[in-house]
Design a protein around this motif. Structure first.
Motif, PDB file in Angstrom:
ATOM      1  N   ARG A  56      -0.502  -3.311  -9.584  1.00  0.00           N
ATOM      2  CA  ARG A  56       0.884  -2.975  -9.260  1.00  0.00           C
ATOM      3  C   ARG A  56       1.829  -1.946  -9.938  1.00  0.00           C
ATOM      4  NH1 ARG A  56       3.035  -8.640  -8.107  1.00  0.00           N
ATOM      5  NH2 ARG A  56       4.943  -7.321  -7.143  1.00  0.00           N
ATOM      6  N   LYS A  73       3.617  -5.551  -3.503  1.00  0.00           N
ATOM      7  CA  LYS A  73       4.091  -7.227  -3.390  1.00  0.00           C
ATOM      8  C   LYS A  73       4.131  -7.495  -1.882  1.00  0.00           C
ATOM      9  CE  LYS A  73       7.217 -10.453  -4.699  1.00  0.00           C
ATOM     10  NZ  LYS A  73       6.600 -11.671  -4.244  1.00  0.00           N
ATOM     11  N   ARG A  74       3.001  -8.394  -1.561  1.00  0.00           N
ATOM     12  CA  ARG A  74       3.167  -8.901  -0.190  1.00  0.00           C
ATOM     13  C   ARG A  74       4.213 -10.117   0.036  1.00  0.00           C
ATOM     14  NH1 ARG A  74      -2.455  -8.528  -1.229  1.00  0.00           N
ATOM     15  NH2 ARG A  74      -3.377  -6.740  -0.383  1.00  0.00           N
ATOM     16  N   ASP A 114       5.541 -13.395   1.119  1.00  0.00           N
ATOM     17  CA  ASP A 114       4.962 -14.724   1.448  1.00  0.00           C
ATOM     18  C   ASP A 114       5.613 -15.250   2.897  1.00  0.00           C
ATOM     19  OD1 ASP A 114       3.508 -14.920  -0.756  1.00  0.00           O
ATOM     20  OD2 ASP A 114       5.010 -15.604  -1.993  1.00  0.00           O
ATOM     21  N   LEU A 117       6.299  -4.010  -0.429  1.00  0.00           N
ATOM     22  CA  LEU A 117       4.969  -3.624  -0.246  1.00  0.00           C
ATOM     23  C   LEU A 117       4.577  -2.139  -0.901  1.00  0.00           C
ATOM     24  CD1 LEU A 117       2.133  -4.389   0.366  1.00  0.00           C
ATOM     25  CD2 LEU A 117       2.550  -3.370   2.682  1.00  0.00           C
ATOM     26  N   ASP A 172      -2.916 -13.523  -1.365  1.00  0.00           N
ATOM     27  CA  ASP A 172      -3.328 -12.917  -2.811  1.00  0.00           C
ATOM     28  C   ASP A 172      -2.365 -11.822  -2.739  1.00  0.00           C
ATOM     29  OD1 ASP A 172      -4.846 -15.116  -3.178  1.00  0.00           O
ATOM     30  OD2 ASP A 172      -6.746 -14.149  -2.218  1.00  0.00           O
ATOM     31  N   GLN A 173      -2.162 -11.588  -4.247  1.00  0.00           N
ATOM     32  CA  GLN A 173      -1.365 -10.554  -4.504  1.00  0.00           C
ATOM     33  C   GLN A 173      -2.445  -9.646  -5.400  1.00  0.00           C
ATOM     34  OE1 GLN A 173       1.729  -9.569  -3.432  1.00  0.00           O
ATOM     35  NE2 GLN A 173       2.432 -11.413  -2.987  1.00  0.00           N
TER      36      GLN A 173
END
Length: 123
Positions: free
Chosen positions: A10, A56-57, A59, A51, A3-4
């Motif tokens: 952000r 932003k993580r 994937d 990040l 999950d972002q």
């Protein structure tokens, strides 16, 4: 897929923290990459740039890599001859694109490829 954070969160992060912290983060990563003992930490910092810039993580990879990885001697020669200075140019260009705001998607793509530019590291 992880999950972002919401896009609004952000965006606020980028406006107040991400844009300037990314410059410091990338500078520290590049300087660490100039030292033999600092390379693992420098690469770890580089892998976390998306990040830092926008929360932003990353994937996890969906498919297994189909190409052979470069051997460590090839990667070492690349780093000594090309990687250290090419990564400085790539980092500066990626950071400049980040600051345009509309170029953030391109900058995130560039940051994700930075480990390859530094040392042919393909994860």
């Amino acid at each position: 897929m992880r999950d972002q954070p919401p896009l609004f969160v952000r965006a606020v992060w980028f406006l107040f923290v991400g844009w300037w912290l990314t410059g410091l983060w990338l500078t520290a990563a590049w300087l660490l990459n100039l030292t033999v003992v600092g390379i693992p930490l420098g690469i770890a910092l580089i892998n976390r740039v998306p990040l830092v810039v926008s929360l932003k993580r990353r994937d996890p990879p969906v498919a297994e890599r189909t190409t052979e990885a470069y051997s460590w001697p090839v990667r070492a020669v690349w780093f000594v001859c090309i990687g250290w200075w090419a990564s400085a140019l790539w980092t500066a260009a990626a950071y400049a694109v980040t600051l345009t705001i509309v170029g953030i998607p391109v900058a995130v793509w560039m940051h994700a490829r930075l480990p390859f530019v530094v040392s042919l590291y393909d994860y």
